[in-house]
Design a protein around this motif. Structure first.
Motif, short mmCIF file in Angstrom:
data_model
loop_
_atom_site.label_atom_id
_atom_site.label_comp_id
_atom_site.label_asym_id
_atom_site.label_seq_id
_atom_site.Cartn_x
_atom_site.Cartn_y
_atom_site.Cartn_z
N PRO A 15 0.81 -1.22 0.00
CA PRO A 15 0.00 0.00 0.00
C PRO A 15 0.85 1.28 0.00
N VAL A 16 1.95 1.30 0.69
CA VAL A 16 2.81 2.49 0.74
C VAL A 16 3.42 2.77 -0.63
N GLY A 18 2.23 1.81 -3.51
CA GLY A 18 1.12 2.19 -4.38
C GLY A 18 0.76 3.66 -4.24
N VAL A 19 0.71 4.17 -3.01
CA VAL A 19 0.39 5.58 -2.78
C VAL A 19 1.49 6.48 -3.33
N ILE A 20 2.73 6.11 -3.13
CA ILE A 20 3.85 6.92 -3.64
C ILE A 20 3.82 6.97 -5.17
N MET A 22 1.17 6.60 -7.15
CA MET A 22 0.00 7.40 -7.57
C MET A 22 0.30 8.89 -7.45
N VAL A 23 0.95 9.32 -6.37
CA VAL A 23 1.29 10.73 -6.19
C VAL A 23 2.29 11.17 -7.26
N THR A 26 0.53 11.55 -10.62
CA THR A 26 -0.32 12.75 -10.60
C THR A 26 0.51 14.02 -10.77
#
Length: 142
Positions: A15-16, A18-20, A22-23, A26
């Motif tokens: 999850p960590v 994946g968030v990095i 995605m940011v 973006t």
């Protein structure tokens, strides 16, 4: 202590990451879209040409000066202008044949003395937002 279980537990890693990712995606997309929306990439293709011009002054008789493209990029004649002179008829670089390349020249006619006069060959961008002095010369004093 359960050392073997500590090395095999990877539940928080995915999850960590994946968030990095995605940011990061973006931010990159926002930068690319913003560049095109604000037209920051529009002037990139209008680079100043590199060219060298020679100046030959006729100090007796008609007081003409001949400007010759010696080396460098081929330039569209309509983009060139000559500044800083008191000539009777200014040069038209377009008359050279549309493009100005090595060996092309124009002659400036001046009824008065060129002594100490500075002449510049100036390039203007296609949309006339940018200009640059490609070459300049100061006439010899008599």
């Amino acid at each position: 202590m359960k050392l073997k279980q500590l090395f095999t537990d990877e539940s928080a890693v995915s999850p960590v990451i994946g968030v990095i990712l995605m940011v990061a995606i973006t931010v990159i997309l926002a930068a690319v879209i913003g560049t095109f929306v604000l037209n920051l990439g529009g002037s990139v293709s209008q680079t100043t040409p590199q060219a060298s011009f020679g100046f030959e002054y006729e100090t007796s008789g008609d007081n003409n000066v001949t400007i010759t493209h010696e080396t460098g990029d081929t330039i569209e004649g309509a983009r060139l202008d000559t500044k800083g002179l008191n000539s009777e008829s200014g040069p038209d670089w377009s008359d050279v044949g549309g493009t100005v390349s090595a060996g092309s020249s124009v002659e400036l006619k001046n009824g008065a003395d060129w002594s100490g006069e500075t002449i510049r060959v100036v390039w203007n961008s296609e949309n006339n937002e940018n200009s640059a002095t490609l070459s300049e010369s100061t006439a010899p004093t008599e």
